[in-house]
Motif scaffolding. Structure first.
Motif: not given
Length: 362
Positions: A266-272, A323-329, A333-334, A336-341
């Motif tokens: 999921v983290a890799e997909f969202q990064w791309r 955080w997404v890789e470790q399952g913390t998030i 929001p994956g 995406w919270w960073l890009y909203i900020l």
């Protein structure tokens, strides 16, 4: 596109191209130096090494392009402000929104290109890079070995690697004599010596193999268990190239990652798929930091502010993915919270009230 838009976009594209070329060249030089320092060029071959460096540079472009555009906007628009060209444009009726629109004319195509690189080219480049690196680490391909020279490669893990030595080879390079092969992996050393050897012609669907004749295998267990010695008349040595087929998420197709529920996938997909968004938002954030007073010339405060903002973004992007890789998030929001900020920060910088407060003292 009107002449004013073309002029502003040209002022952005020129530094963007120069910076992107410089960063790509520096990255390629650094990668080449790492290969040479790690003695990888001997076992991989110069031509293959250059291909790996090119692949790694292609992978890095998804990061180098947003950086180059961010700096280009600060530099390009900064020059227009210092030379009072922006003041002339405003006196001619060109609004702030028109300048932002010109920035987007450059940022959107660059963002799309960065996204295409990340979604489609990145997995292919990683797959090719993994395959070639695995060959350098694990495959005993005698075609690239010259007689009378030692060849070594480093494996994954501290102290892991291999050394190969061939005393003589025939003209065709297939028949060898006095072969020495040393490999250290996970606390175990293995030495193979053989009086003669020849490489089997490759067969479709089979792993490459080398036939060793009249030799011995010395297996040394560093953990304290008993060492072993085996003598053989004929030994068929299969290379470890099959390991390159192991699952690696960075080389996995984006469509496959999209269907996965694993946090790392999921983290890799969202990064791309976030690369175009990050590129465009960084370009918008760079616009306010390009402003400077004609009397002051180049503003150090703007330069340091732009550098600090990018450093914060770089740190937060790494944290978001981790955080997404470790399952913390979770997936939402994956990252995406960073890009909203970032979007809120960009719009606040570009808003009239905040802009006047930020640059009132200039």
């Amino acid at each position: 596109m009107k002449i004013i838009d073309r002029y502003i976009t040209r002022e952005l594209l020129m530094p963007f191209t120069v910076i992107a070329v410089i960063l790509s060249t520096l990255f390629s030089s650094f990668s080449s130096a790492n290969f040479l320092a790690g003695a990888m060029s001997e076992s991989l071959g110069v031509g293959a090494m250059l291909k790996v460096v090119l692949l790694k540079t292609v992978i890095a472009l998804e990061v180098l392009m947003p950086i180059s555009l961010y700096v280009a906007v600060v530099m390009g628009l900064g020059r227009l402000y210092r030379d009072q060209e922006i003041s002339v444009l405003r006196s001619a009726g060109v609004s702030e929104n028109r300048i932002i629109f010109a920035v987007l004319i450059v940022a959107i195509p660059v963002g799309i290109a960065s996204g295409l690189l990340s979604i489609f080219v990145r997995p292919w480049a990683y797959e090719e890079s993994y395959m070639m690196s695995a060959q350098a680490e694990a495959e005993l391909n005698i075609d690239r070995f010259q007689a009378g020279r030692f060849y070594g490669s480093e494996g994954k893990g501290k102290g892991n690697g291999r050394v190969v030595y061939i005393q003589t080879k025939d003209g065709a390079g297939k028949q060898m004599k006095d072969v020495f092969h040393y490999m250290n992996k996970d606390g175990t050393s293995e030495i193979i010596v053989a009086k003669e050897a020849y490489q089997q012609e490759p067969i479709a669907g089979q792993r490459p193999q080398i036939h060793l004749l009249d030799g011995s295998i010395y297996r040394l267990m560093h953990s304290g268990t008993k060492d072993t010695v085996v003598h053989f008349e004929k030994l068929v040595y299969f290379t470890d190239s099959g390991n390159i087929l192991n699952y690696r998420r960075k080389a996995t197709a984006t469509a496959t990652l999209m269907k996965s529920d694993q946090p790392r996938d999921v983290a890799e997909f969202q990064w791309r798929i976030s690369r175009p968004i990050a590129t465009i938002l960084l370009a918008l954030i760079a616009v306010p930091f390009s402003r400077s007073s004609p009397r002051q010339g180049k503003s150090e405060r703007s330069f340091y502010g732009a550098a600090a903002v990018f450093a914060i973004y770089y740190i937060l992007s790494g944290l978001a993915q981790t955080w997404v890789e470790q399952g913390t998030i979770s997936r939402v929001p994956g990252v995406w919270w960073l890009y909203i900020l970032m979007a809120l920060f960009a719009f606040s910088l570009l808003s009239t009230g905040f802009r006047q407060k930020l640059f009132l003292r200039r």
